[in-house]
Write a protein that holds these residues in place. Structure first.
Motif, PDB file in Angstrom:
ATOM      1  N   LYS A  11      23.906  11.021  17.856  1.00  0.00           N
ATOM      2  CA  LYS A  11      23.081  11.068  16.636  1.00  0.00           C
ATOM      3  C   LYS A  11      23.492  12.195  15.680  1.00  0.00           C
ATOM      4  N   GLY A  13      25.247  14.342  12.729  1.00  0.00           N
ATOM      5  CA  GLY A  13      25.645  13.973  11.376  1.00  0.00           C
ATOM      6  C   GLY A  13      26.764  14.851  10.860  1.00  0.00           C
ATOM      7  N   ARG A  34      31.685   4.648   9.883  1.00  0.00           N
ATOM      8  CA  ARG A  34      30.511   3.779   9.818  1.00  0.00           C
ATOM      9  C   ARG A  34      30.890   2.313   9.995  1.00  0.00           C
ATOM     10  N   ASP A  35      29.942   1.539  10.524  1.00  0.00           N
ATOM     11  CA  ASP A  35      30.110   0.095  10.653  1.00  0.00           C
ATOM     12  C   ASP A  35      30.196  -0.494   9.242  1.00  0.00           C
ATOM     13  N   LYS A  37      29.526  -3.433   8.063  1.00  0.00           N
ATOM     14  CA  LYS A  37      28.402  -4.281   7.639  1.00  0.00           C
ATOM     15  C   LYS A  37      27.093  -3.512   7.540  1.00  0.00           C
ATOM     16  N   THR A  38      26.749  -2.744   8.560  1.00  0.00           N
ATOM     17  CA  THR A  38      25.431  -2.101   8.605  1.00  0.00           C
ATOM     18  C   THR A  38      25.424  -0.690   8.030  1.00  0.00           C
ATOM     19  N   GLN A  39      26.605  -0.104   7.855  1.00  0.00           N
ATOM     20  CA  GLN A  39      26.744   1.288   7.392  1.00  0.00           C
ATOM     21  C   GLN A  39      26.159   2.303   8.371  1.00  0.00           C
ATOM     22  N   ARG A  40      25.890   1.874   9.608  1.00  0.00           N
ATOM     23  CA  ARG A  40      25.385   2.816  10.607  1.00  0.00           C
ATOM     24  C   ARG A  40      26.559   3.535  11.261  1.00  0.00           C
ATOM     25  N   PRO A  41      26.387   4.821  11.575  1.00  0.00           N
ATOM     26  CA  PRO A  41      27.473   5.586  12.210  1.00  0.00           C
ATOM     27  C   PRO A  41      27.867   4.971  13.548  1.00  0.00           C
ATOM     28  N   ARG A  42      29.165   4.991  13.846  1.00  0.00           N
ATOM     29  CA  ARG A  42      29.685   4.418  15.090  1.00  0.00           C
ATOM     30  C   ARG A  42      29.922   5.473  16.169  1.00  0.00           C
TER      31      ARG A  42
END
Length: 96
Positions: A11, A13, A34-35, A37-42
């Motif tokens: 988690k 940043g 980041r992914d 599609k979702t822009q969530r961190p990988r």
């Protein structure tokens, strides 16, 4: 400058990376992967560092010394142990 690939972020940043790696040199980049599609961190990131002169007037370390110091150290931020390796530059296309 030297670029490093960091894994195992969980988690954490960009600001955690900037704060931690500032002890080794000037942080030129701290970017989470980041992914698309979702822009969530990988859970991975790239960190680029440049040698910086010490506060006490000592000369900046050589780039090789900086790379050795960063790659040999164990990096733990907020209890999360990171896996780090030097990132290779993208391959150049011959004859392009």
């Amino acid at each position: 400058s030297a670029r490093f690939f960091v894994r195992g972020l969980g988690k954490l940043g960009e600001h955690h990376l900037q704060d931690h790696f500032a002890q080794y040199g000037a942080v030129l980049e701290a970017t989470l992967v980041r992914d698309k599609k979702t822009q969530r961190p990988r859970g991975m990131a790239f960190v680029t560092l440049a040698p910086r002169a010490g506060d006490d007037g000592e000369a900046a370390p050589t780039l090789d010394a900086l790379i050795d110091r960063v790659t040999v150290a164990t990096h733990t931020i907020s209890g999360v142990q990171l896996e780090l390796q030097e990132a290779l530059p993208p391959p150049t296309k011959e004859g392009a």
